[in-house]
Design a protein around this motif. Structure first.
Motif, PDB file in Angstrom:
ATOM      1  N   SER A 148       0.880  -1.162   0.000  1.00 34.91           N
ATOM      2  CA  SER A 148       0.000   0.000   0.000  1.00 34.91           C
ATOM      3  C   SER A 148       0.918   1.211   0.000  1.00 34.91           C
ATOM      4  CB  SER A 148      -0.921  -0.018   1.219  1.00 34.91           C
ATOM      5  OG  SER A 148      -0.166  -0.217   2.390  1.00 34.91           O
ATOM      6  N   ASP A 149       0.420   2.355  -0.472  1.00 35.34           N
ATOM      7  CA  ASP A 149       1.260   3.545  -0.519  1.00 35.34           C
ATOM      8  C   ASP A 149       1.328   4.176   0.881  1.00 35.34           C
ATOM      9  OD1 ASP A 149       1.703   2.992  -3.156  1.00 35.34           O
ATOM     10  OD2 ASP A 149       0.255   4.436  -3.925  1.00 35.34           O
ATOM     11  N   TYR A 150       2.220   5.143   1.041  1.00 35.72           N
ATOM     12  CA  TYR A 150       2.562   5.577   2.398  1.00 35.72           C
ATOM     13  C   TYR A 150       1.823   6.835   2.875  1.00 35.72           C
ATOM     14  CZ  TYR A 150       6.632   2.762   0.995  1.00 35.72           C
ATOM     15  OH  TYR A 150       7.454   1.788   0.529  1.00 35.72           O
ATOM     16  N   GLY A 151       1.604   7.768   1.946  1.00 33.15           N
ATOM     17  CA  GLY A 151       1.224   9.115   2.374  1.00 33.15           C
ATOM     18  C   GLY A 151      -0.246   9.438   2.271  1.00 33.15           C
ATOM     19  N   SER A 152      -0.537  10.639   1.710  1.00 34.07           N
ATOM     20  CA  SER A 152      -1.927  11.095   1.607  1.00 34.07           C
ATOM     21  C   SER A 152      -2.585  10.521   0.360  1.00 34.07           C
ATOM     22  CB  SER A 152      -2.003  12.620   1.476  1.00 34.07           C
ATOM     23  OG  SER A 152      -1.329  13.246   2.506  1.00 34.07           O
ATOM     24  N   ILE A 202       3.035   9.899  -8.550  1.00 37.36           N
ATOM     25  CA  ILE A 202       3.416  11.116  -7.819  1.00 37.36           C
ATOM     26  C   ILE A 202       2.844  10.967  -6.415  1.00 37.36           C
ATOM     27  CG2 ILE A 202       3.192  13.637  -7.736  1.00 37.36           C
ATOM     28  CD1 ILE A 202       2.548  12.696 -11.022  1.00 37.36           C
ATOM     29  N   PHE A 203       3.740  10.902  -5.447  1.00 36.63           N
ATOM     30  CA  PHE A 203       3.336  10.629  -4.067  1.00 36.63           C
ATOM     31  C   PHE A 203       3.222  11.942  -3.304  1.00 36.63           C
ATOM     32  CE2 PHE A 203       5.637   6.900  -5.593  1.00 36.63           C
ATOM     33  CZ  PHE A 203       4.689   5.915  -5.357  1.00 36.63           C
ATOM     34  N   ILE A 204       2.042  12.186  -2.791  1.00 37.34           N
ATOM     35  CA  ILE A 204       1.753  13.434  -2.077  1.00 37.34           C
ATOM     36  C   ILE A 204       1.598  13.130  -0.588  1.00 37.34           C
ATOM     37  CG2 ILE A 204       0.033  15.292  -1.841  1.00 37.34           C
ATOM     38  CD1 ILE A 204       1.509  15.445  -4.542  1.00 37.34           C
ATOM     39  N   ASN A 205       2.322  13.888   0.230  1.00 38.10           N
ATOM     40  CA  ASN A 205       2.288  13.674   1.675  1.00 38.10           C
ATOM     41  C   ASN A 205       1.966  14.977   2.396  1.00 38.10           C
ATOM     42  OD1 ASN A 205       3.279  11.036   1.253  1.00 38.10           O
ATOM     43  ND2 ASN A 205       5.374  11.805   1.163  1.00 38.10           N
ATOM     44  N   PRO A 206       1.489  14.870   3.638  1.00 38.68           N
ATOM     45  CA  PRO A 206       1.339  16.094   4.439  1.00 38.68           C
ATOM     46  C   PRO A 206       2.720  16.699   4.718  1.00 38.68           C
ATOM     47  CG  PRO A 206       0.212  14.215   5.462  1.00 38.68           C
ATOM     48  CD  PRO A 206       1.082  13.669   4.369  1.00 38.68           C
ATOM     49  N   ASP A 207       2.725  17.925   5.212  1.00 38.47           N
ATOM     50  CA  ASP A 207       3.996  18.565   5.578  1.00 38.47           C
ATOM     51  C   ASP A 207       4.676  17.755   6.682  1.00 38.47           C
ATOM     52  OD1 ASP A 207       3.612  20.662   3.767  1.00 38.47           O
ATOM     53  OD2 ASP A 207       2.250  21.638   5.180  1.00 38.47           O
ATOM     54  N   GLY A 208       5.998  17.746   6.640  1.00 38.88           N
ATOM     55  CA  GLY A 208       6.764  16.911   7.575  1.00 38.88           C
ATOM     56  C   GLY A 208       6.437  17.148   9.041  1.00 38.88           C
ATOM     57  N   HIS A 209       6.114  18.421   9.395  1.00 40.20           N
ATOM     58  CA  HIS A 209       5.882  18.737  10.813  1.00 40.20           C
ATOM     59  C   HIS A 209       4.436  18.473  11.242  1.00 40.20           C
ATOM     60  CE1 HIS A 209       4.937  22.441   8.531  1.00 40.20           C
ATOM     61  NE2 HIS A 209       3.878  22.391   9.300  1.00 40.20           N
ATOM     62  N   THR A 210       3.599  18.008  10.308  1.00 40.36           N
ATOM     63  CA  THR A 210       2.181  17.794  10.640  1.00 40.36           C
ATOM     64  C   THR A 210       1.995  16.531  11.468  1.00 40.36           C
ATOM     65  OG1 THR A 210       1.593  18.821   8.562  1.00 40.36           O
ATOM     66  CG2 THR A 210      -0.139  17.549   9.632  1.00 40.36           C
ATOM     67  N   VAL A 211       1.285  16.699  12.573  1.00 37.20           N
ATOM     68  CA  VAL A 211       0.949  15.525  13.385  1.00 37.20           C
ATOM     69  C   VAL A 211      -0.371  14.974  12.864  1.00 37.20           C
ATOM     70  CG1 VAL A 211       0.328  14.714  15.696  1.00 37.20           C
ATOM     71  CG2 VAL A 211       2.149  16.418  15.412  1.00 37.20           C
ATOM     72  N   ILE A 212      -0.362  13.710  12.498  1.00 40.88           N
ATOM     73  CA  ILE A 212      -1.577  13.088  11.977  1.00 40.88           C
ATOM     74  C   ILE A 212      -2.309  12.428  13.145  1.00 40.88           C
ATOM     75  CG2 ILE A 212      -2.521  11.407  10.317  1.00 40.88           C
ATOM     76  CD1 ILE A 212      -1.011  13.850   9.058  1.00 40.88           C
ATOM     77  N   ALA A 213      -3.399  13.084  13.534  1.00 42.65           N
ATOM     78  CA  ALA A 213      -4.222  12.545  14.627  1.00 42.65           C
ATOM     79  C   ALA A 213      -5.577  12.191  14.028  1.00 42.65           C
ATOM     80  CB  ALA A 213      -4.374  13.576  15.727  1.00 42.65           C
ATOM     81  N   SER A 214      -6.105  11.073  14.434  1.00 40.47           N
ATOM     82  CA  SER A 214      -7.355  10.574  13.861  1.00 40.47           C
ATOM     83  C   SER A 214      -8.476  11.610  13.931  1.00 40.47           C
ATOM     84  CB  SER A 214      -7.772   9.317  14.616  1.00 40.47           C
ATOM     85  OG  SER A 214      -9.069   8.980  14.239  1.00 40.47           O
ATOM     86  N   LEU A 215      -9.222  11.718  12.834  1.00 39.10           N
ATOM     87  CA  LEU A 215     -10.362  12.631  12.802  1.00 39.10           C
ATOM     88  C   LEU A 215     -11.520  12.089  13.625  1.00 39.10           C
ATOM     89  CD1 LEU A 215     -10.180  13.588   9.035  1.00 39.10           C
ATOM     90  CD2 LEU A 215      -9.879  15.142  10.962  1.00 39.10           C
TER      91      LEU A 215
END
Ligand SMILES: O=C(O)CCC(=O)C(=O)O
Ligand SMILES: [Fe+2]
Length: 313
Positions: free
Chosen positions: A200-204, A276-289
């Motif tokens: 599976s892919d990694y990012g957004s 083309i792999f799109i990710n959130p900004d490196g400093h973004t904390v991904i917390a469940s919605l």
């Protein structure tokens, strides 16, 4: 009874309603419904020039057809997290269980754009397609927030500043790749070798342009049962990655996919694709919605993405 999608069931979504604000909500809901089930969709009328995509395929082919010694001059250092350069066959493994993944790649991130003499204009066309794809990715992320009914419809786009402003890129790992899968003769085929291992892919989100050779398969709702993705001319194929699934507490599905070497109609031809792999900004904390009972603890994008890249390269 599980729903077994058959060939062609990856939905085709027309993106032109995005232009008008009153049609955008219905479009966004369609996109989000697809992400809850298949996790993949074809997007047409997306605004990225087909001629530009064709030009990138052509220039990439010219690059990959150069002698190996030439390409090795641009080799991405093995085992490093440097994200720019040429990847030779078997340099990376998406599925540790397979013997070999037979593809070549050329990668770059916007802060490390290399200078390459031949073929002329190679890097310029890649950069153009990268920019156009980023623009589209942000619109699609906009739709995600609308379709999920988030209070801030720009919630996701705000967390992807480096996508809009590549000069801000630090460590989100937004990555442009052009892939080349060489052709095989039947006698070269060996069990355990594949074009692209199950992953599976990694990012957004991932945007994928592919040629008409085909071979990509995605996992159906039945674990281990994969269905072919028939290429749709001029479409871009979009799927989400694990970080987006995590963000939505698995409301959106990060679907596993692969490209095998089992069909002579296909493996005797070269295959090209451009993810083309799109990710959130490196400093973004991904917390469940899902604030009430999240499945996953919060995680820093940079840590998550760099860990996944380190496992692959
Ligand atoms: O070539 C393809 O279609 C698949 C590529 C892919 O899934 C990837 O690089 O993550
Ligand atoms: Fe992938």
């Amino acid at each position: 009874m599980a729903n077994l999608p058959s060939e062609n069931t990856i939905p085709i979504i027309d993106f032109s309603p995005y232009q008008s604000e009153d049609k955008r909500v219905a479009l966004s809901e369609t996109i989000c419904n697809t992400l809850r089930t298949t996790g993949f969709f074809h997007l047409v009328n997306h605004g990225v020039s087909h001629d530009l995509v064709e030009e990138v395929f052509q220039k990439s082919r010219d690059f990959f057809n150069m002698p190996l010694e030439y390409k090795m001059g641009y080799l991405r250092p093995q085992g490093s997290v440097s994200l720019t350069g040429y990847n030779k066959i078997d340099q990376e493994r998406l599925d540790p269980a397979v013997k070999m993944e037979v593809r070549e790649a050329f990668d770059f991130i916007p802060t490390q754009v290399p200078h390459i003499e031949r073929p002329p204009g190679f890097i310029d066309t890649l950069v153009k397609l990268d920019l156009a794809s980023r623009d589209l990715a942000l619109k699609v992320l906009h739709c995600f927030a609308i379709g999920l009914g988030l209070p801030d419809e720009h919630y996701f786009t705000k967390a992807h500043q480096a996508v809009a402003h590549p000069e801000l890129e630090s460590d989100s790992g937004n990555l442009f790749r052009t892939l080349y899968y060489p052709p095989f003769t039947p006698s070269q085929i060996d069990s355990g070798i594949v074009r692209c291992g199950t992953h599976s892919d990694y990012g957004s989100i991932t945007l994928l342009f592919q040629d008409d050779v085909g071979g990509l398969e995605v996992e159906s709702s039945v674990k281990g049962v994969f269905v072919p993705v028939t290429p749709v001319p001029t479409a871009v194929l979009i799927n989400i990655g694990d970080l987006m699934a995590r963000w939505t507490d698995d409301e959106f599905r990060s679907t596993r996919h692969r490209v095998l070497l089992n069909d002579p109609q296909r493996f005797t031809k070269a295959r090209q694709s451009i993810p083309i792999f799109i990710n959130p900004d490196g400093h973004t904390v991904i917390a469940s919605l899902n604030g009430k009972s999240p499945k996953y603890p919060p995680i820093l994008t940079r840590d998550y993405i760099m860990q996944r890249y380190a496992e692959t390269y």
